[in-house]
Design an enzyme around this catalytic site. Sequence first.
Site, short mmCIF file in Angstrom:
data_model
loop_
_atom_site.label_atom_id
_atom_site.label_comp_id
_atom_site.label_asym_id
_atom_site.label_seq_id
_atom_site.Cartn_x
_atom_site.Cartn_y
_atom_site.Cartn_z
N TRP A 106 1.28 9.79 -9.66
CA TRP A 106 1.25 9.97 -8.20
C TRP A 106 2.63 10.08 -7.59
O TRP A 106 2.85 10.89 -6.68
CB TRP A 106 0.43 8.85 -7.54
CG TRP A 106 -1.01 8.91 -8.00
CD1 TRP A 106 -1.67 7.99 -8.75
CD2 TRP A 106 -1.95 10.00 -7.79
NE1 TRP A 106 -2.96 8.41 -9.01
CE2 TRP A 106 -3.15 9.63 -8.44
CE3 TRP A 106 -1.89 11.22 -7.12
CZ2 TRP A 106 -4.29 10.46 -8.43
CZ3 TRP A 106 -3.01 12.04 -7.12
CH2 TRP A 106 -4.19 11.65 -7.77
N ASP A 175 3.92 4.50 -1.23
CA ASP A 175 2.50 4.83 -1.37
C ASP A 175 1.80 3.57 -1.88
O ASP A 175 2.00 3.16 -3.02
CB ASP A 175 2.36 5.99 -2.37
CG ASP A 175 0.91 6.30 -2.72
OD1 ASP A 175 -0.01 5.64 -2.20
OD2 ASP A 175 0.69 7.23 -3.54
N LYS A 199 -9.87 3.03 -1.83
CA LYS A 199 -9.81 2.09 -2.96
C LYS A 199 -10.00 0.66 -2.47
O LYS A 199 -10.97 0.01 -2.79
CB LYS A 199 -8.50 2.24 -3.71
CG LYS A 199 -8.39 3.63 -4.32
CD LYS A 199 -7.00 3.98 -4.74
CE LYS A 199 -6.81 5.46 -4.97
NZ LYS A 199 -7.70 6.03 -5.97
N1 PLP Z 1 -1.63 7.92 -4.47
C1 PLP Z 1 -2.26 7.09 -5.31
C2 PLP Z 1 -1.59 5.84 -5.73
C3 PLP Z 1 -3.53 7.41 -5.77
O1 PLP Z 1 -4.18 6.59 -6.60
C4 PLP Z 1 -4.14 8.61 -5.34
C5 PLP Z 1 -5.50 8.99 -5.79
O2 PLP Z 1 -6.13 8.35 -6.56
C6 PLP Z 1 -3.43 9.45 -4.49
C7 PLP Z 1 -2.18 9.07 -4.06
C8 PLP Z 1 -4.02 10.75 -4.01
O3 PLP Z 1 -4.98 10.45 -3.07
P1 PLP Z 1 -5.99 11.55 -2.50
O4 PLP Z 1 -6.93 11.88 -3.60
O5 PLP Z 1 -6.63 10.81 -1.36
O6 PLP Z 1 -5.20 12.70 -2.04
#
Ligand code: PLP
Length: 367
Positions: A106, A175, A199
Amino acid sequence: MDTKTILNFGSGPAKLPKPVLIQAQKELLDYNGLGISILEMSHRTSDFNQIINSAESLLRELLSIPANYKVLFMQGGGTGQFSAVALNLIGLKEDRCADYIVTGTWSAGAAKEAEKHGKVNVVHPKMDRYTGIPDSSSWSLNPSASYVYFCCNETVHGIEFNFIPDTKDVILVSDMSSNFLSRPVDVSKFGLIFAGAQKNVGCAGVTIVIVREDLLGKALKECPTILDYNVQAKNNSLHNTPPTYSIYIVKLVLEWIKNNGGTDAMNKLSKQKSSMIYDIINNSNGFYSCPIDVSCRSRMNIPFRIGNMEGDEALEREFLEGASKLGMISLKGHRSVGGVRASLYNAVTVEETQALATYMKEFLHKH
Ligand code: PLP
């Protein structure tokens, strides 16, 4: 008819607290005696305003968010924020560069997205595999970076920061999608925190952004209006139609967290639940193995292999099939890493974790 008891260890969209689902069901057809569902309610009504305002004030209370921070409810998911962060903040300084600590899928994705809008410096040598956090003494932080970015919990790999990076005077962006509200956070140490709700704090569709006020109004001119934090802040996140139902669910989850002891209680439970699983891994003589450095093993997402360090696929399949027969679902590791992953977000109970722990012990004895 009895429904089978399901124990959901999915990584997201993930389990919601049962009382939240019951209340949502109760209010689905008729919200607050209005004769309509929230799904049918205009976002310009005072009733919806009450929902979004109470979600914000609960969040402010749970995280002791200082008054000079705005809380935004945005769309586009975590991935949308990879762009929004860069579009809003990379121009804070003339050089248009940003430092990224890349510890998994991520943060790597966020860095790639930021490259479209400025210069990105990954502060440590590239890693072949994501199994830990490079020692901070080896980071080369750029003092003229507009911000330093990190992912507080890498959901795929199960790598969690248990410290706040020291970035001197450069603003810090995190994040926190997969460990949000699982422990107290000193918001004042950050310029911006974002978290997709699906989550730990709700369902898919809304992403929470907490941003320091003085960072607003500096977006690049190519920033789409919808991603402009300043526009969203000025309009109480109602510049356009927001994900109303998702915001309502966030409000219910925040109430549930508050009624269950807040972030301190979530922190205690997260430690307790994750230790139950890591203890079995650590005491299995290598039958179960977790590749992540002990110092940064995630309390939220626990990846492990079975049989040997690379994973014996037949054994892992047998494990997952057996789990599924017991109602334990979504334990398969992310497709990029394989193996097994148990996600233990706030809504997963100690009893459910205990059931998984018991199954893991039985499986170990059987083999
Ligand atoms: N950041 C983290 C830590 C994630 O676990 C995720 C998705 O699982 C994301 C970003 C991306 O999120 P999205 O699918 O809502 O774009």
